[in-house]
Structures are given as structure tokens and as C-alpha cells.
Enzyme design. Structure first.
Site, PDB file in Angstrom:
ATOM      1  N   ARG A  28     -59.352 -51.041 -23.899  1.00 38.87           N
ATOM      2  CA  ARG A  28     -60.575 -51.347 -24.518  1.00 38.87           C
ATOM      3  C   ARG A  28     -61.749 -51.366 -24.011  1.00 38.87           C
ATOM      4  O   ARG A  28     -62.608 -51.666 -24.137  1.00 38.87           O
ATOM      5  CB  ARG A  28     -60.113 -52.980 -24.931  1.00 38.87           C
ATOM      6  N   GLY A  29     -61.648 -51.401 -22.489  1.00 35.82           N
ATOM      7  CA  GLY A  29     -62.925 -51.273 -21.541  1.00 35.82           C
ATOM      8  C   GLY A  29     -63.483 -49.723 -21.700  1.00 35.82           C
ATOM      9  O   GLY A  29     -63.059 -48.815 -22.274  1.00 35.82           O
ATOM     10  N   SER A 123     -63.538 -48.680  -7.531  1.00 33.11           N
ATOM     11  CA  SER A 123     -64.889 -48.549  -7.722  1.00 33.11           C
ATOM     12  C   SER A 123     -65.300 -48.180  -6.489  1.00 33.11           C
ATOM     13  O   SER A 123     -64.916 -48.498  -5.445  1.00 33.11           O
ATOM     14  CB  SER A 123     -65.575 -49.668  -8.384  1.00 33.11           C
ATOM     15  N   SER A 124     -66.827 -47.806  -6.144  1.00 34.96           N
ATOM     16  CA  SER A 124     -67.070 -47.351  -5.111  1.00 34.96           C
ATOM     17  C   SER A 124     -67.699 -48.553  -4.320  1.00 34.96           C
ATOM     18  O   SER A 124     -67.999 -48.508  -3.120  1.00 34.96           O
ATOM     19  CB  SER A 124     -68.474 -46.335  -5.388  1.00 34.96           C
ATOM     20  N   CYS A 125     -67.572 -49.730  -4.911  1.00 29.95           N
ATOM     21  CA  CYS A 125     -67.977 -50.894  -4.011  1.00 29.95           C
ATOM     22  C   CYS A 125     -67.084 -51.481  -2.940  1.00 29.95           C
ATOM     23  O   CYS A 125     -67.130 -52.079  -2.335  1.00 29.95           O
ATOM     24  CB  CYS A 125     -67.885 -52.108  -4.990  1.00 29.95           C
ATOM     25  N   TYR A 152     -64.268 -58.895  -5.470  1.00 24.98           N
ATOM     26  CA  TYR A 152     -63.809 -57.730  -6.356  1.00 24.98           C
ATOM     27  C   TYR A 152     -63.498 -56.658  -5.345  1.00 24.98           C
ATOM     28  O   TYR A 152     -62.335 -55.970  -5.487  1.00 24.98           O
ATOM     29  CB  TYR A 152     -64.909 -57.438  -6.974  1.00 24.98           C
ATOM     30  N   LYS A 156     -59.755 -54.837  -5.062  1.00 29.26           N
ATOM     31  CA  LYS A 156     -59.494 -53.188  -5.026  1.00 29.26           C
ATOM     32  C   LYS A 156     -58.959 -52.471  -3.707  1.00 29.26           C
ATOM     33  O   LYS A 156     -58.236 -51.451  -3.810  1.00 29.26           O
ATOM     34  CB  LYS A 156     -60.924 -52.410  -5.506  1.00 29.26           C
ATOM     35  N   PRO A 179     -63.941 -44.255  -8.533  1.00 28.89           N
ATOM     36  CA  PRO A 179     -65.218 -43.471  -9.392  1.00 28.89           C
ATOM     37  C   PRO A 179     -66.677 -44.246  -8.973  1.00 28.89           C
ATOM     38  O   PRO A 179     -66.573 -45.219  -8.408  1.00 28.89           O
ATOM     39  CB  PRO A 179     -64.925 -43.948 -10.887  1.00 28.89           C
ATOM     40  N   HIS A 195     -75.431 -52.865 -15.959  1.00 29.90           N
ATOM     41  CA  HIS A 195     -75.985 -52.209 -14.954  1.00 29.90           C
ATOM     42  C   HIS A 195     -77.358 -51.329 -15.251  1.00 29.90           C
ATOM     43  O   HIS A 195     -77.625 -51.439 -16.235  1.00 29.90           O
ATOM     44  CB  HIS A 195     -74.903 -51.176 -14.337  1.00 29.90           C
ATOM     45  N   TRP A 218     -88.595 -52.711 -12.414  1.00 27.01           N
ATOM     46  CA  TRP A 218     -88.693 -53.341 -10.841  1.00 27.01           C
ATOM     47  C   TRP A 218     -88.664 -52.243 -10.038  1.00 27.01           C
ATOM     48  O   TRP A 218     -88.318 -51.177 -10.006  1.00 27.01           O
ATOM     49  CB  TRP A 218     -87.682 -54.285 -10.708  1.00 27.01           C
ATOM     50  N   ARG A 225     -79.439 -42.821  -6.754  1.00 28.17           N
ATOM     51  CA  ARG A 225     -78.117 -43.162  -7.576  1.00 28.17           C
ATOM     52  C   ARG A 225     -77.371 -41.899  -7.733  1.00 28.17           C
ATOM     53  O   ARG A 225     -77.928 -41.102  -8.411  1.00 28.17           O
ATOM     54  CB  ARG A 225     -78.517 -44.123  -8.509  1.00 28.17           C
ATOM     55  N   ASP A 285     -86.305 -52.859  -4.464  1.00 31.29           N
ATOM     56  CA  ASP A 285     -85.931 -51.543  -4.605  1.00 31.29           C
ATOM     57  C   ASP A 285     -84.298 -51.756  -4.535  1.00 31.29           C
ATOM     58  O   ASP A 285     -83.546 -50.781  -5.276  1.00 31.29           O
ATOM     59  CB  ASP A 285     -86.435 -50.613  -3.622  1.00 31.29           C
TER      60      ASP A 285
END
Length: 325
Positions: A28-29, A123-125, A152, A156, A179, A195, A218, A225, A285
Site C-alpha cells: 500500500r506504500g 534507500s540512498s540514506c 533508519y 537498512k 533506490p 519530501h 527556501w 538532487r 540550502d
């Protein structure tokens, strides 16, 4: 990849048997929904799906019972607790414990109940805060993480390592994909904790509806990105299930950089906001550049198909149909 890269495992063709049971955890995400759309389009007829109310993946006994009775041949782990900086700072225990529980229960139960192949998504984090740009897969664990989402990220990273450990010890075909920033239908457009891309879409839309003269964003708009439409990710997931059986995790990115300024201008155009776009340069930034090196996946034969413009048009169409102001 080395001696544990059992490429013979890839001979089990994922696409050859559309009647095989496929469990998509987290259907569902944002990510899971896209994978279900893609598999349905491809003609898969035996998708096993459970809502959170039907199956709580943090409960080991329930997950074991589900796998014992369903015995899916393929598993895609798109279930996770996700959130922005504020959520990670406020609920660090939730982010580390819930994600560790979900992935540990699913990966172990899949192995023990005869699943042929599992794909774990992260994830990329996961990468160090000061990783080289573009970020290659081997930057993992070479430096400290971004403190705001390390809870998080640690979960991962543990998921990647668990897939590798099960491959090494049990010769089991478990792979991982990481991703880049994703967007698309079923994204989170919440004004506080979404995000940058969905937040901009919502702000331009509300400004258009309210007849505002300007939208203030901002920073200077200079940070670079990378964005990938979630339908492209779903396409890459199918590709990896079919073609990849390596030890190392694979980056999944668009390979295309865009400045926040370019993104905002494109968003303004797609939404049809006629007012002014104003930059508040007194505000920070963020990281100047964040791009993943997805050349390994490209080398195997997968590249994205959806341009940012087309992806934004598609996402805005979905937003208009599903978000009523």
C-alpha cells in the site's frame, strides 16, 4: 561479488512463471503499490498481499504462520517505517526497532519456507554523510552516517548484510536494491513531513487554487538532487528479480541531476501556477549534491524510461484525483 556470487541461481526465471506466488510486503506504500501495478500489468496472477491490519510484519509469530501457510515463491520487501528528518529525530526507537523487526521476520521466514528469491529494498540514506559523489555501492560503511536518519539507515544496512549472510551461509538467492529519491502516485504530500518534490507540488497547487501572487522557496535553489519515478523503480525491481543474483546491493537511480531551482520551475509549469517564484536565500540550502552511481545496474542492462517532466505530469494527475482541498 567474489566466490559467493552464485549466478546459477539466476536461471530460475522470474518472468517465466506468471502464476508463481509473489508476496509484495508493503503493497500500500509508494513503492509497493508501484510494484503491484507493474506485476499486474505483466500478467502475474498470484500476488499475495496483506494489509497491516491483516498481517503485522513486526510480529514474528504472525509472519512465521503466514509464510508457513502461503509459502510464496518470490518475496519483495517494500515494507518499512519511513519519515522525514523531524520524524526520525522524534521517534528514533520506532525507526530502528520497527524496521529491524519487519525485515528480520520477513527475510528469515522466507528462507525457512522455501522462497526461491527475495529482493530487499532500502534507500540512498544508507551511505556516509560525506560519501563521494556520485555515490558508488562500495561507499557503504566507509564513514559516519547522517545523524538525523542513522536509526533508519542502520536498520537498512542490517537488511543488506542479512541478505548477504543468508546467501553466504545458505546459498540462498537474496538480493538488495537501494533506490534514490522516489516520487509518484501514493507519495506523501503532507505539508509538514513530506519530501521536497511532493511538498513543492502541493505548495504550487495550493497557491494556484488560492490565487496567490508568489510562492517562496527556501535557499538559493542551487543544490543538485536526483529523482526517480516509482514506476521506473518497479521496472528495475522486475529486472533485478529476473537478471541479478549477486552478493552486492545495487544502486537504482535515474543518473540525472536537477537543481532544486530547475525542479521548482518545472513544477510551477506542470501545476500551472502563474505567479512569481521567490527564493529566500536567508534559509539554508542543505547538502550541495546528492547523486547515486547506478552504473552497475546500467551495465547489466537496465536504465530508466520516464523523464522528470513526464513523471511530474503523471504525479500531478494522480494528486488532483486523490487530494481534495
Amino acid at each position: 561479488m567474489g566466490s559467493h556470487d552464485n549466478s546459477a541461481l539466476a536461471s530460475n526465471s522470474f518472468l517465466a512463471d506468471k502464476s508463481a506466488k509473489v508476496f509484495v510486503a508493503g503493497h500500500r506504500g509508494l513503492v509497493g503499490a508501484a510494484i503491484v501495478r507493474k506485476l499486474t500489468q505483466l500478467g502475474f496472477t498470484n500476488l499475495v498481499l496483506r494489509s497491516h491490519a491483516e498481517l503485522d510484519l513486526t510480529r514474528q509469530y504472525d509472519v512465521e504462520a503466514f509464510f508457513a501457510s502461503e509459502k510464496p515463491e518470490y518475496v519483495i520487501v517494500a515494507a518499512a517505517k519511513v519519515g522525514g528528518i523531524h520524524a526520525n529525530n522524534t521517534y528514533p526507537a520506532d525507526f530502528i526497532s520497527i524496521n529491524l523487526q519487519i525485515q528480520t521476520n520477513v527475510i528469515d521466514s522466507a528462507y525457512r519456507n522455501g522462497t526461491k528469491k527475495l529482493l530487499f529494498l532500502g534507500s540512498s540514506c544508507i551511505y556516509p554523510k560525506f560519501a563521494p559523489q556520485p555515490i558508488p555501492e562500495d561507499a557503504l560503511l566507509t564513514g559516519p552516517l547522517e545523524p538525523t536518519n542513522e536509526w533508519y539507515a542502520i536498520a537498512k544496512i542490517a537488511g543488506i548484510k542479512m541478505c548477504q549472510a543468508y546467501r553466504i551461509q545458505y546459498k540462498w538467492d537474496a538480493i538488495s536494491g537501494m533506490p534514490t529519491n522516489l516520487y509518484g502516485p501514493y507519495d506523501n504530500f503532507h505539508p509538514e513531513n513530506s519530501h521536497v518534490l511532493p511538498a513543492l507540488m502541493r505548495r504550487f497547487h495550493e497557491a494556484k487554487i488560492n490565487g496567490a501572487k508568489e510562492v517562496v522557496v527556501w535557499g538559493t535553489g542551487s543544490p543538485l538532487r536526483e529523482f526517480l519515478h516509482v514506476d521506473d523503480l518497479a521496472d528495475a525491481v522486475v529486472f533485478m528479480m529476473e537478471k541479478y543474483s549477486g552478493l552486492e546491493h545495487l544502486n537504482v537511480g535515474s543518473g540525472k541531476e536537477v537543481t532544486i531551482k530547475e525542479l521548482a520551475e518545472l513544477m510551477k509549469e506542470v501545476v500551472g501556477f502563474e505567479g512569481a517564484l521567490v527564493w529566500d536565500t536567508s534559509k539554508p540550502d542543505g547538502t550541495p549534491r546528492k547523486l547515486m552511481d547506478s552504473s552497475k545496474l546500467a551495465g547489466i542492462g537496465w536504465t530508466p524510461k520516464i523523464s522528470l517532466k513526464d513523471g511530474l505530469v503523471d504525479t500531478y494527475r494522480w494528486y488532483l484525483e486523490n487530494y481534495k482541498l
